[in-house]
Design an enzyme around this catalytic site. Structure first.
Site, mmCIF file in Angstrom:
data_model
loop_
_atom_site.group_PDB
_atom_site.id
_atom_site.type_symbol
_atom_site.label_atom_id
_atom_site.label_comp_id
_atom_site.label_asym_id
_atom_site.label_seq_id
_atom_site.Cartn_x
_atom_site.Cartn_y
_atom_site.Cartn_z
ATOM 1 N N HIS A 1 0.835 -1.207 0.000
ATOM 2 C CA HIS A 1 0.000 0.000 0.000
ATOM 3 C C HIS A 1 0.873 1.261 0.000
ATOM 4 O O HIS A 1 0.437 2.325 0.438
ATOM 5 C CB HIS A 1 -0.946 0.029 1.205
ATOM 6 C CG HIS A 1 -1.668 -1.254 1.428
ATOM 7 N ND1 HIS A 1 -2.814 -1.595 0.747
ATOM 8 C CD2 HIS A 1 -1.375 -2.311 2.230
ATOM 9 C CE1 HIS A 1 -3.219 -2.800 1.129
ATOM 10 N NE2 HIS A 1 -2.357 -3.260 2.031
ATOM 11 N N GLN B 1 -9.543 -13.755 -47.179
ATOM 12 C CA GLN B 1 -8.602 -13.087 -48.083
ATOM 13 C C GLN B 1 -7.277 -12.842 -47.365
ATOM 14 O O GLN B 1 -6.212 -12.860 -47.967
ATOM 15 C CB GLN B 1 -9.187 -11.762 -48.588
ATOM 16 C CG GLN B 1 -8.342 -11.110 -49.659
ATOM 17 C CD GLN B 1 -9.003 -9.885 -50.244
ATOM 18 O OE1 GLN B 1 -8.891 -8.800 -49.671
ATOM 19 N NE2 GLN B 1 -9.695 -10.061 -51.355
ATOM 20 N N SER C 1 17.992 19.129 -14.706
ATOM 21 C CA SER C 1 17.000 20.203 -14.809
ATOM 22 C C SER C 1 17.680 21.470 -15.262
ATOM 23 O O SER C 1 18.800 21.788 -14.831
ATOM 24 C CB SER C 1 16.321 20.432 -13.446
ATOM 25 O OG SER C 1 15.568 21.634 -13.454
ATOM 26 N N SER D 1 -6.260 -2.007 -43.098
ATOM 27 C CA SER D 1 -4.992 -1.746 -43.780
ATOM 28 C C SER D 1 -4.247 -0.538 -43.213
ATOM 29 O O SER D 1 -3.110 -0.659 -42.747
ATOM 30 C CB SER D 1 -5.235 -1.542 -45.271
ATOM 31 O OG SER D 1 -4.019 -1.262 -45.936
#
Length: 492
Positions: A164, A246, A294, A339
């Site tokens: 937790h 197909q 930074s 496609s």
């Protein structure tokens, strides 16, 4: 209206066109090539050659000269001519049939003989998926191998466990790493299974019935079946999908992307853990000497590699839904709304997985552990965790459990107040030492508070796990690991 405001001399250059960060920043050259136009269309040409060879073997009027002419043109692709043809015919396969026919006039009459567009399109996709998994699996094995070494090295170093996201019973640095390893082992299994399950579409015709090939071979069903099998063999597949529409079923794409998506979830969890540990200054990813954390805060050491992994992995996770939805809407024998989607989804899934594994390997090659910080954090929480052991020691020394429990409860709350209300260190042990009631066990406190006695079988678990489950997986890739495990330098 938005217009192009770049200088004329720059317009039309790569810097004025959209470029995927997967290709410019993150993914390997090998994986980029796997999804490149050169690889795609040269594979189409190979497939036309396989088809011609198999048809010739089975009696059709095709000459060695025609096949040799096509073989000489496998990589010699006039992309500009193909683009011009496609503008006219609005069909990519026929555009490349015409382009190859112009390059190979002798073979022109037999190129693509009896086939439909999906013969080259789908079979190429299956080859690409197979090769993509062949690239990813050794990278994953390299991550597993390096992380296993890390887990073994730190299998006995105690560290606070968390449930937790609250301090819980101690574990070890190596045991925690073994949890990441366990997930990665499952990913290796899923990706291996996806690769081994891949089959070849073969020669199936427009709706999968092989009717065109039955016509070519004058109704000889055995020859059509032999053609299907032979083309698959030439393409490097020992199995093929015996029934298709197909296209091959887009369920295949879903299974592959699901395995990649699962890898993404694993990486996100692992790198989130590393980010949490970095915030506690207990474990860090590698940080280069000149790296800037930074622009405004020069002291920062941001876990940018782990953050990159999480960002990429999150995208990879989302692609699962895309593949699932594409499969779900394939009506009857096939619709074309797969496609454009698959052109994006399949490539991005593999390129993203590739980039994620490269970054993760870089992390695993340079993980840094700070034992003294870890020990300080343990010292702040261990007194509370040791209260049950203190009670047991007092009972063994002749004390009353209920009386001892109450005294420890009161002292624990007093120490907790010092930590939470006054920002001071945990002084529970000092309070125990000052209470005459606990005099019989004062000499035992150092032993009672030894962190190594709170980690259970964690070291043994790590050893057993590596020997029984990790080593057999790593050994599968022994012949390629030396190359793949070389130090990874990230592009940016």
């Amino acid at each position: 209206m938005v217009t192009i405001d770049a200088p004329v001399e720059l317009q039309g250059t790569e810097y004025c066109n959209y470029r995927s960060p997967l290709s410019t920043r993150y993914a390997s050259k090998e994986m980029q090539y796997n999804f490149s136009d050169q690889k795609k269309f040269s594979t189409w040409r190979k497939l036309w050659i396989y088809l011609a060879k198999a048809e010739k073997e089975l009696g059709l009027d095709i000459t060695d000269e025609q096949i040799a002419e096509m073989e000489s043109a496998i990589h010699d692709i006039d992309f500009a001519a193909a683009a011009e043809h496609e503008k006219k015919v609005r069909h990519d396969v026929m555009a490349h049939v015409h382009t190859l026919a112009e390059r190979c006039p002798l073979a022109a009459p037999i190129i693509h003989l009896g086939a439909t567009s999906c013969y080259v399109g789908d079979n190429t996709d299956l080859i690409t998926l197979k090769h993509g998994l062949d690239l990813l699996l050794p990278r994953l094995a390299a991550v597993i191998s390096r992380l296993a070494k890390f887990a073994d090295e730190y299998k006995s170093l105690p560290i606070l466990g968390f449930t937790h996201l609250q301090p819980a019973q101690l574990t070890t640095v190596g045991k925690r790493a073994s949890l990441w390893l366990s997930d990665l082992i499952m990913d290796e299994r899923a990706l291996s299974r996806a690769r081994d399950d891949l089959r070849f579409r073969g020669v199936k015709g427009t709706t999968g019935t092989q009717a065109s090939f039955m016509q070519l071979f004058k109704g000889d069903s055995a020859k059509v079946r032999a053609l299907d099998k032979r083309v698959a063999e030439l393409a490097g597949f020992d199995k093929r999908y015996l029934v298709t529409g197909q296209t091959y079923s887009r369920k295949v794409d879903l299974e592959v992307v699901a395995a990649l998506s699962g890898l993404g979830a694993t990486v996100h969890k692992m790198c989130s853990d590393i980010r949490l540990l970095a915030s506690r200054k207990e474990v860090e990813e590698p940080f280069e000497a000149s790296q800037i954390g930074s622009s405004a805060m020069p002291y920062k050491r941001n876990p940018m590699r782990s953050e990159r992994c999480c960002a990429l992995a999150r995208h990879l996770i989302t692609l699962h839904a895309n593949a699932a939805n594409t499969h779900a809407v394939q009506w009857l024998e096939r619709t074309l709304d797969d496609s454009a989607n698959r052109r994006i989804t399949l490539a991005e899934a593999f390129l993203t997985a590739d980039a994620t594994l490269l970054t993760l390997l870089n992390i695993c090659q340079g993980l840094v552990v700070y034992p003294k910080v870890i020990a300080r954090h343990i010292a702040q929480e261990l007194p509370f965790m040791a209260t049950e052991n203190i009670i047991m020691a007092m009972v063994q020394a002749g004390g009353d459990r209920q009386v001892c429990h109450e005294k420890i409860r009161v002292l624990s709350h007093e120490a907790g107040a010092q930590v939470k209300q006054h920002g001071k260190d945990n002084d529970l042990i000092d309070r125990v030492k000052k209470d005459a009631y606990f005099a019989p066990i004062i000499s035992q406190l150092d032993k009672i508070l030894d962190a190594s006695t709170f980690i259970g079988r964690a070291p043994e678990q790590v050893t057993e796990f590596i020997e029984e489950e990790v080593d057999p997986v790593v050994s599968k890739y022994a012949c390629v690991l030396k190359e793949v495990e070389k130090p990874v330098t990230l592009n940016i």
